[in-house]
Design an enzyme around this catalytic site. Sequence first.
Site, mmCIF file in Angstrom:
data_model
loop_
_atom_site.group_PDB
_atom_site.id
_atom_site.type_symbol
_atom_site.label_atom_id
_atom_site.label_comp_id
_atom_site.label_asym_id
_atom_site.label_seq_id
_atom_site.Cartn_x
_atom_site.Cartn_y
_atom_site.Cartn_z
ATOM 1 C CE1 TYR A 125 70.114 74.057 52.839
ATOM 2 C CE2 TYR A 125 71.414 75.957 52.164
ATOM 3 C CZ TYR A 125 70.220 75.266 52.169
ATOM 4 O OH TYR A 125 69.135 75.769 51.500
ATOM 5 C CE LYS A 129 69.436 72.859 49.583
ATOM 6 N NZ LYS A 129 68.170 72.124 49.413
HETATM 7 N N1 LIG Z 1 64.988 78.880 53.597
HETATM 8 C C1 LIG Z 1 65.811 79.559 52.831
HETATM 9 O O1 LIG Z 1 66.123 80.739 53.077
HETATM 10 C C2 LIG Z 1 66.396 78.884 51.606
HETATM 11 C C3 LIG Z 1 67.341 79.570 50.840
HETATM 12 C C4 LIG Z 1 67.835 78.969 49.681
HETATM 13 C C5 LIG Z 1 67.392 77.709 49.313
HETATM 14 N N2 LIG Z 1 66.487 77.045 50.088
HETATM 15 C C6 LIG Z 1 66.043 75.728 49.630
HETATM 16 O O2 LIG Z 1 64.823 75.903 48.919
HETATM 17 C C7 LIG Z 1 64.083 74.678 48.939
HETATM 18 C C8 LIG Z 1 62.641 74.981 49.264
HETATM 19 O O3 LIG Z 1 62.597 75.715 50.462
HETATM 20 P P1 LIG Z 1 61.217 76.015 51.206
HETATM 21 O O4 LIG Z 1 61.529 76.993 52.271
HETATM 22 O O5 LIG Z 1 60.151 76.288 50.208
HETATM 23 O O6 LIG Z 1 60.968 74.594 51.876
HETATM 24 P P2 LIG Z 1 59.959 74.239 53.052
HETATM 25 O O7 LIG Z 1 58.918 75.300 53.205
HETATM 26 O O8 LIG Z 1 60.766 73.869 54.250
HETATM 27 O O9 LIG Z 1 59.248 72.941 52.453
HETATM 28 C C9 LIG Z 1 59.979 71.767 52.258
HETATM 29 C C10 LIG Z 1 59.151 70.739 51.532
HETATM 30 O O10 LIG Z 1 59.873 69.494 51.605
HETATM 31 C C11 LIG Z 1 59.031 68.509 52.196
HETATM 32 N N3 LIG Z 1 59.769 67.618 53.073
HETATM 33 C C12 LIG Z 1 60.592 67.945 54.095
HETATM 34 N N4 LIG Z 1 61.030 66.838 54.709
HETATM 35 C C13 LIG Z 1 60.468 65.787 54.070
HETATM 36 C C14 LIG Z 1 60.522 64.371 54.246
HETATM 37 N N5 LIG Z 1 61.258 63.817 55.209
HETATM 38 N N6 LIG Z 1 59.817 63.594 53.416
HETATM 39 C C15 LIG Z 1 59.060 64.156 52.436
HETATM 40 N N7 LIG Z 1 58.950 65.480 52.223
HETATM 41 C C16 LIG Z 1 59.650 66.285 53.029
HETATM 42 C C17 LIG Z 1 58.026 69.290 53.027
HETATM 43 O O11 LIG Z 1 56.899 68.459 53.239
HETATM 44 P P3 LIG Z 1 56.082 68.461 54.641
HETATM 45 O O12 LIG Z 1 55.146 69.647 54.548
HETATM 46 O O13 LIG Z 1 55.392 67.153 54.626
HETATM 47 O O14 LIG Z 1 57.081 68.629 55.746
HETATM 48 C C18 LIG Z 1 57.767 70.503 52.146
HETATM 49 O O15 LIG Z 1 56.839 70.195 51.140
HETATM 50 C C19 LIG Z 1 64.787 73.786 49.941
HETATM 51 O O16 LIG Z 1 65.551 72.836 49.246
HETATM 52 C C20 LIG Z 1 65.696 74.730 50.709
HETATM 53 O O17 LIG Z 1 66.861 74.089 51.176
HETATM 54 C C21 LIG Z 1 65.982 77.614 51.211
#
Ligand SMILES: NC(=O)c1ccc[n+]([C@@H]2O[C@H](COP(=O)([O-])OP(=O)(O)OC[C@H]3O[C@@H](n4cnc5c(N)ncnc54)[C@H](OP(=O)(O)O)[C@@H]3O)[C@@H](O)[C@H]2O)c1
Length: 221
Positions: A125, A129
Amino acid sequence: MKKKTALIVGATGLIGSELLQILLNQSEYKKVIAIVRKPLGFNHSKLEEKVIDFDRLDESIINFEVDDVFSCLGTTIKKAKSQEVMRKVDVTYPLTIARLTKKMGAKQFLFVSSLSANAQASNFYLRIKGELEEEVSKIDFDSVTIFRPSLLMGKRDEFRLGERTAEVFYKALSVCFIGPLKKFKAIQGTTVANAMFKAAQLNHKGVTIYPSDEIQELGSS
Ligand SMILES: NC(=O)c1ccc[n+]([C@@H]2O[C@H](COP(=O)([O-])OP(=O)(O)OC[C@H]3O[C@@H](n4cnc5c(N)ncnc54)[C@H](OP(=O)(O)O)[C@@H]3O)[C@@H](O)[C@H]2O)c1
């Protein structure tokens, strides 16, 4: 000041849905294009929604006049089911969007990466990134802004056991996250979204990286 057009991907996610509302409600933007794979389910006078097939981005992202591009795309290994699919969502899609929008004249690219992102990391992961950070930084935008949040907090439709367990742990230890450890403190998705909007108005030249504590500061100011 000239009003801008924003393009957002990941607008249905935790950070992206908050950011979309901010962009729609701020006077800096006259139009907001949301690239989604399923309909958002609401209308707004400034919103132009494009439901597309992300595996055919080069056929869908054509002739857009955009200034600022925001990517909040990402998935989890549980949802992706393979590293190959996860890499596609977390690296290939945002990188393709960056390259295509740059060709169409976009000035800035702002995207969510992660705490400890590193292209040389042994952890898959963090490595992907880091790879995205390196590749987007090579594209000649006026400005590239990278956000490296720690654990995200906020309301999700789905239950993520690992993240919720970590949240309890992080909350219990929150008093320990001081000084150089501040960047490890968990952060609200809405704070990250706010920081992304604010950073886009600063017009920094070149590549800027915001660690989680600086996202916290900018997003809550
Ligand atoms: N979770 C954590 O604690 C954390 C920590 C640090 C960084 N991050 C990073 O922060 C970023 C945003 O996180 P988040 O939690 O806001 O993300 P999230 O709620 O999981 O939302 C992900 C977005 O990406 C889209 N997506 C996922 N798979 C897709 C696909 N196959 N085709 C097109 N669109 C797709 C989703 O669309 P759909 O609604 O259509 O699925 C949604 O709009 C990510 O890159 C994540 O890795 C997360």
